[in-house]
Design a protein around this motif. Structure first.
Motif, PDB file in Angstrom:
ATOM      1  N   THR A  27     -12.362  -3.516   5.324  1.00 16.83           N
ATOM      2  CA  THR A  27     -11.365  -2.622   5.907  1.00 16.83           C
ATOM      3  C   THR A  27     -10.179  -3.405   6.427  1.00 16.83           C
ATOM      4  OG1 THR A  27     -12.243  -2.727   8.163  1.00 16.83           O
ATOM      5  CG2 THR A  27     -13.207  -1.083   6.701  1.00 16.83           C
TER       6      THR A  27
ATOM      7  N   ALA B  92     -10.542  -7.640   3.769  1.00 15.29           N
ATOM      8  CA  ALA B  92     -10.742  -6.389   3.025  1.00 15.29           C
ATOM      9  C   ALA B  92     -11.164  -6.710   1.596  1.00 15.29           C
ATOM     10  CB  ALA B  92      -9.462  -5.556   3.046  1.00 15.29           C
TER      11      ALA B  92
ATOM     12  N   GLU C 209       0.830  -1.215   0.000  1.00 22.26           N
ATOM     13  CA  GLU C 209       0.000   0.000   0.000  1.00 22.26           C
ATOM     14  C   GLU C 209       0.863   1.263   0.000  1.00 22.26           C
ATOM     15  OE1 GLU C 209      -2.601  -0.293   3.366  1.00 22.26           O
ATOM     16  OE2 GLU C 209      -4.196  -1.179   2.168  1.00 22.26           O
TER      17      GLU C 209
ATOM     18  N   ARG D 205     -11.495  -3.864  -1.159  1.00 18.74           N
ATOM     19  CA  ARG D 205     -10.185  -3.413  -1.651  1.00 18.74           C
ATOM     20  C   ARG D 205      -9.580  -4.437  -2.607  1.00 18.74           C
ATOM     21  NH1 ARG D 205      -6.633  -0.486   3.068  1.00 18.74           N
ATOM     22  NH2 ARG D 205      -8.290   0.749   4.008  1.00 18.74           N
TER      23      ARG D 205
ATOM     24  N   TYR E  37      -5.200  -8.715   1.244  1.00 15.25           N
ATOM     25  CA  TYR E  37      -6.513  -8.093   1.432  1.00 15.25           C
ATOM     26  C   TYR E  37      -7.583  -9.145   1.722  1.00 15.25           C
ATOM     27  CZ  TYR E  37      -5.412  -3.292  -0.095  1.00 15.25           C
ATOM     28  OH  TYR E  37      -4.945  -2.018  -0.187  1.00 15.25           O
TER      29      TYR E  37
ATOM     30  N   TYR F 246      -0.532  -4.000  -7.383  1.00 14.74           N
ATOM     31  CA  TYR F 246      -1.965  -4.233  -7.189  1.00 14.74           C
ATOM     32  C   TYR F 246      -2.261  -5.730  -7.081  1.00 14.74           C
ATOM     33  CZ  TYR F 246      -3.572   0.553  -8.173  1.00 14.74           C
ATOM     34  OH  TYR F 246      -3.836   1.895  -8.122  1.00 14.74           O
TER      35      TYR F 246
ATOM     36  N   ALA G 133      -7.396   3.238   2.044  1.00 19.56           N
ATOM     37  CA  ALA G 133      -6.924   2.424   0.929  1.00 19.56           C
ATOM     38  C   ALA G 133      -6.025   3.252   0.030  1.00 19.56           C
ATOM     39  CB  ALA G 133      -8.120   1.902   0.130  1.00 19.56           C
TER      40      ALA G 133
ATOM     41  N   HIS H 297     -11.235  -4.240  -6.031  1.00 24.59           N
ATOM     42  CA  HIS H 297     -10.835  -3.036  -6.765  1.00 24.59           C
ATOM     43  C   HIS H 297      -9.408  -3.168  -7.290  1.00 24.59           C
ATOM     44  CE1 HIS H 297     -10.941   1.024  -8.121  1.00 24.59           C
ATOM     45  NE2 HIS H 297     -10.032   1.447  -7.270  1.00 24.59           N
TER      46      HIS H 297
END
Length: 456
Positions: free
Chosen positions: A431, A212, A179, A215, A207, A200, A437, A218
């Protein structure tokens, strides 16, 4: 480039061996006085001057500037692409032998880029063989060599280090590494697409394991949108390697370097296949959460095939946990159990989260066929594994399953203990405890943020 005195002695020796005077060597571009000053080591020659003198002396700029024979660095780069090809074929142990030899040669020659390439290769080999502390050490050494380079150049060793921590069960730290690097890329204006695909895709696993899910979905969509499309890159890379060999035997070093650059770029894309497989895995997970089990199976099998066709046995087993869950929900118990047995045969030392997931699924299947004692045994084993890894979302779900099983058996106090343990690990959906994020990169062509229904 060597010190001026060393370069001067080299120019003088070569000139003398050829029987040239200083005037004959210098003219028409330079003066005899300049050559005299250069040979005395009193001036640091420019690159242009050395290239001119190298042409007059019948040697290469590299040999005149460093003393290394022409083509030596190119031969080392060619050997690195050979090692990359061996690793891509699945022979991590054999590739590591080559990388260690090439690292020693690059260190002897003072070739930084080639040292980095060998260290990254050794790190990838160590990931494949499960030697996680060694992998972290190799990636950290590569990062140190690249400390003064732009951040996109450091994306590969950072990603490698994060993956090693992830496989060791250190989910929060893996998330932090990835991150923070994604955010730094965006803030610096260096939003390199290949670097972002690596980062990514790598962050999807931690995640998911930390709950999460939004996240993760995405990140998967962003990675797939940026990823290059390659039809059969291994054949093209092999062709460029052979062309480079041909050029090298003909003394066409610049042409060989150009072919090698193309081969190395393709091998880099081949390494992205593992990351793209993670994106298909994430899509399969989302389909499964939404009840579309047919699409989920298709995406997960795509991910599994991409991984098993390459070199990622450990990753393959991890994807198979999700695939086994889909097969269980489709009523295909024997097939699901076979996949889970393959994962558990690897041991849990390098994949506690996924070994825990396998025991959880085996517990569910045992419970569904009425074998409550066996189900409890699997749930307890899964609980021990997940507590070690910090996978809070999975822990909460597992404690609920165990508590329900104990409650139905009339063991109320034990059930309450399981529920309390689960409440202590409960995290809000979508989260982590790591703050906001990562921001999406500012690409002019970038699609708007999808609002993906992936959290539960």
């Amino acid at each position: 480039m060597d010190e001026p005195a060393e370069i001067g002695r080299r120019v003088q020796r070569m000139r003398t061996e050829l029987g040239l005077t200083q005037r004959k060597l210098a003219e028409p571009a330079y003066t005899p006085a300049y050559v005299s000053t250069l040979e005395a080591g009193k001036v640091r020659p420019s690159e242009a001057a050395l290239r001119y003198l190298a042409g007059r002396l019948g040697t290469s700029y590299e040999e005149l500037a460093t003393g290394r024979p022409a083509g030596l660095a190119t031969e080392l780069r060619l050997a690195l692409t050979d090692a990359q090809q061996i690793l891509a074929s699945g022979a991590a142990g054999e590739a590591a032998v080559h990388y260690r030899r090439l690292l020693a040669e690059a260190e002897d020659l003072g070739l930084t880029d080639e040292r980095v390439g060998a260290l990254l290769g050794l790190g990838d080999c160590a990931l494949e063989t499960g030697e996680l502390p060694a992998a972290i050490g190799h990636f950290e050494a590569a990062e140190r060599l690249l400390a003064d380079e732009p951040l996109p150049r450091r994306a590969r060793p950072i990603r490698g280090r994060a993956v090693a921590h992830l496989l060791a069960g250190e989910l929060r730290y893996a998330c932090y590494l990835l991150e923070s690097t994604i955010d730094e890329l965006g803030a610096s204006g260096l939003a390199d697409p290949e670097a972002l695909v690596l980062l990514y895709a790598a962050v999807i696993g931690p995640y998911i394991d930390m709950g999460a899910h939004a996240r993760a979905a995405h990140a998967a969509e962003l990675a797939l949108a940026l990823a290059p499309r390659v039809t059969d890159p291994a054949l093209v890379a092999g062709m460029h390697r052979q062309v480079a060999r041909t050029f090298l035997t003909e003394g066409r070093v610049a042409d060989a370097d150009a072919s090698l650059a193309k081969a190395q770029a393709i091998y880099g894309q081949l390494q992205l296949r593992t990351d793209l497989a993670h994106c298909h895995w994430m899509r399969g997970y989302v389909h499964a959460q939404n009840g579309d089990l047919t699409s989920a199976e298709r995406e997960l099998r795509t991910a599994r095939d991409m991984l098993s066709a390459g070199r990622a046995a450990l990753y393959t087993a991890q994807v198979e946990v999700e695939l086994a869950d889909v097969l269980r929900r489709l009523g295909r118990y024997e097939e699901a159990a076979g996949l889970l047995s393959a994962l558990l045969a690897l041991g849990d030392s390098h994949g506690a989260v996924h070994a825990g997931g396998a025991h959880r699924l085996l517990g569910l299947m045992a419970e569904e066929r009425g074998a409550c004692d066996s189900a409890e045994e699997h749930y307890v084993q899964a609980l021990a594994l997940l507590e070690r890894s910090g996978a809070t979302g999975d822990l909460a779900d597992l404690c609920r399953l165990l508590g329900d099983l104990l409650r139905r058996a009339g063991r109320t106090e034990a059930a309450l203990d399981a529920y309390r343990t689960g409440l202590g690990h409960r995290a809000a959906p979508g989260t982590t405890t790591l703050g906001p994020a990562p921001a999406a990169p500012a690409f002019p062509h970038h699609p708007p943020h999808p609002h993906h229904p992936a959290s539960r």
